[in-house]
Design an enzyme around this catalytic site. Structure first.
Site, PDB file in Angstrom:
ATOM      1  N   ASP A  20      37.560  62.043  38.392  1.00  0.00           N
ATOM      2  CA  ASP A  20      37.632  61.520  36.915  1.00  0.00           C
ATOM      3  C   ASP A  20      38.617  60.288  36.940  1.00  0.00           C
ATOM      4  O   ASP A  20      39.014  59.631  37.847  1.00  0.00           O
ATOM      5  CB  ASP A  20      37.909  62.479  36.089  1.00  0.00           C
ATOM      6  CG  ASP A  20      38.921  63.414  36.400  1.00  0.00           C
ATOM      7  OD1 ASP A  20      39.876  62.772  37.063  1.00  0.00           O
ATOM      8  OD2 ASP A  20      39.095  64.553  36.066  1.00  0.00           O
ATOM      9  N   SER A  21      38.939  60.063  35.634  1.00  0.00           N
ATOM     10  CA  SER A  21      39.706  59.029  35.468  1.00  0.00           C
ATOM     11  C   SER A  21      41.157  59.147  36.146  1.00  0.00           C
ATOM     12  O   SER A  21      41.779  58.103  36.487  1.00  0.00           O
ATOM     13  CB  SER A  21      39.971  58.734  33.859  1.00  0.00           C
ATOM     14  OG  SER A  21      40.615  59.958  33.433  1.00  0.00           O
ATOM     15  N   ALA A  22      41.719  60.342  36.261  1.00  0.00           N
ATOM     16  CA  ALA A  22      42.812  60.478  37.008  1.00  0.00           C
ATOM     17  C   ALA A  22      42.619  59.940  38.458  1.00  0.00           C
ATOM     18  O   ALA A  22      43.600  59.444  39.177  1.00  0.00           O
ATOM     19  CB  ALA A  22      43.369  62.002  36.810  1.00  0.00           C
TER      20      ALA A  22
END
Length: 271
Positions: A20-22
């Site tokens: 994901d965004s991490a």
């Protein structure tokens, strides 16, 4: 994680991050949110890249100068401006994986929709080196803008979709590969860490969280919330979903990779 890196020193594995965004290293430039020094320098390129900086990420960072990345802090024992990632550490041990990495990080990605991420993985099962793949979906199965738990992924659906993605990867990755899935994030730490801080917009973080929830525009109702019960409901669901990863590790076997559940000590990392 240290054991994984140790063995990578003697095998020509390739680093992949799917998440994901991490994973993508999402980062909002602070000058967008504060009147002091406000500017839009570089905004066009940042927006075209969905404000992601995978070249600076924990998994596949590879730039030659950390000053090219947002908010990179010095690490003890390393020269200034040295970028550090799992890829750089693996490459240091074995140069045969030089420039052979993939970062498939998508903002908002969830395990229950991870099949589209898997389809983007590029690997030839018969001729390419094995892979160390981090399947890292840390919070979006819990986070959404709706009050309550009805829009969170359920444990049964999470397990089913995780197995579908892992089965697809088993038909794609070279023999001898490894997949690591970390536990979901303990999102209550966000509130605990930021509740006494001033938000760049000028108000407190709790007030900003509650304002977003009032507008039904919050990216994470459970954890960006001053209501302790809301935070606890998100953490309980995250615990239940992480238990599905542990169940897969204990009960399932795959032909071409070993699956590893990594129970991250989020509290210890924050401390």
């Amino acid at each position: 994680a240290a054991i994984i890196l140790y063995y990578c020193g003697y095998h020509c594995w390739v680093m992949m991050s799917v998440g994901d965004s991490a994973t993508a290293h999402f980062h909002l430039p602070p000058q967008w949110l504060t009147a002091n020094g406000w500017n839009t320098k570089g905004a066009k390129d940042d927006m075209l890249n969905e404000v992601d900086f995978p070249q600076c990420s924990w998994g596949t960072a590879h730039v030659d100068d950390a000053s090219k990345c947002p908010l990179q802090y010095p690490i003890a024992g390393l020269e200034d401006n040295t970028i550090v990632s799992i890829y750089t550490q693996m490459r240091q041990r074995n140069r045969c994986m030089n420039n052979d990495f993939q970062n498939i990080g998508v903002n908002g990605a969830r395990m229950v929709a991870s099949d589209t991420l898997v389809k983007a993985v590029a690997r030839d099962q018969s001729s390419d080196h094995p892979v160390l793949l981090w399947l890292s979906l840390l919070g979006n199965d819990v986070c959404n803008g709706h009050a309550g738990t009805d829009h969170m992924s359920t444990p049964d659906n999470y397990y089913e979709k995780a197995m579908e993605s892992l089965t697809a990867l088993d038909a794609l990755l070279p023999p001898g590969s490894h997949i690591v899935s970390p536990a979901l994030f303990n999102g209550e730490l966000l509130y605990e860490t930021m509740q006494d801080q001033q938000h760049p917009l000028g108000t407190t973080y709790p007030a900003f969280y509650d304002w977003m929830n009032c507008l039904q525009e919050s990216p994470c109702w459970a954890w960006l919330n001053s209501d302790a019960e809301a935070g606890a409901s998100g953490s309980q669901r995250a615990k239940e979903l992480s238990e599905q990863l542990a169940k897969i590790e204990n009960e399932q076997n795959f032909e071409n990779f070993k699956f590893i559940y990594y129970p991250v000590d989020w509290n210890g990392l924050f401390e």
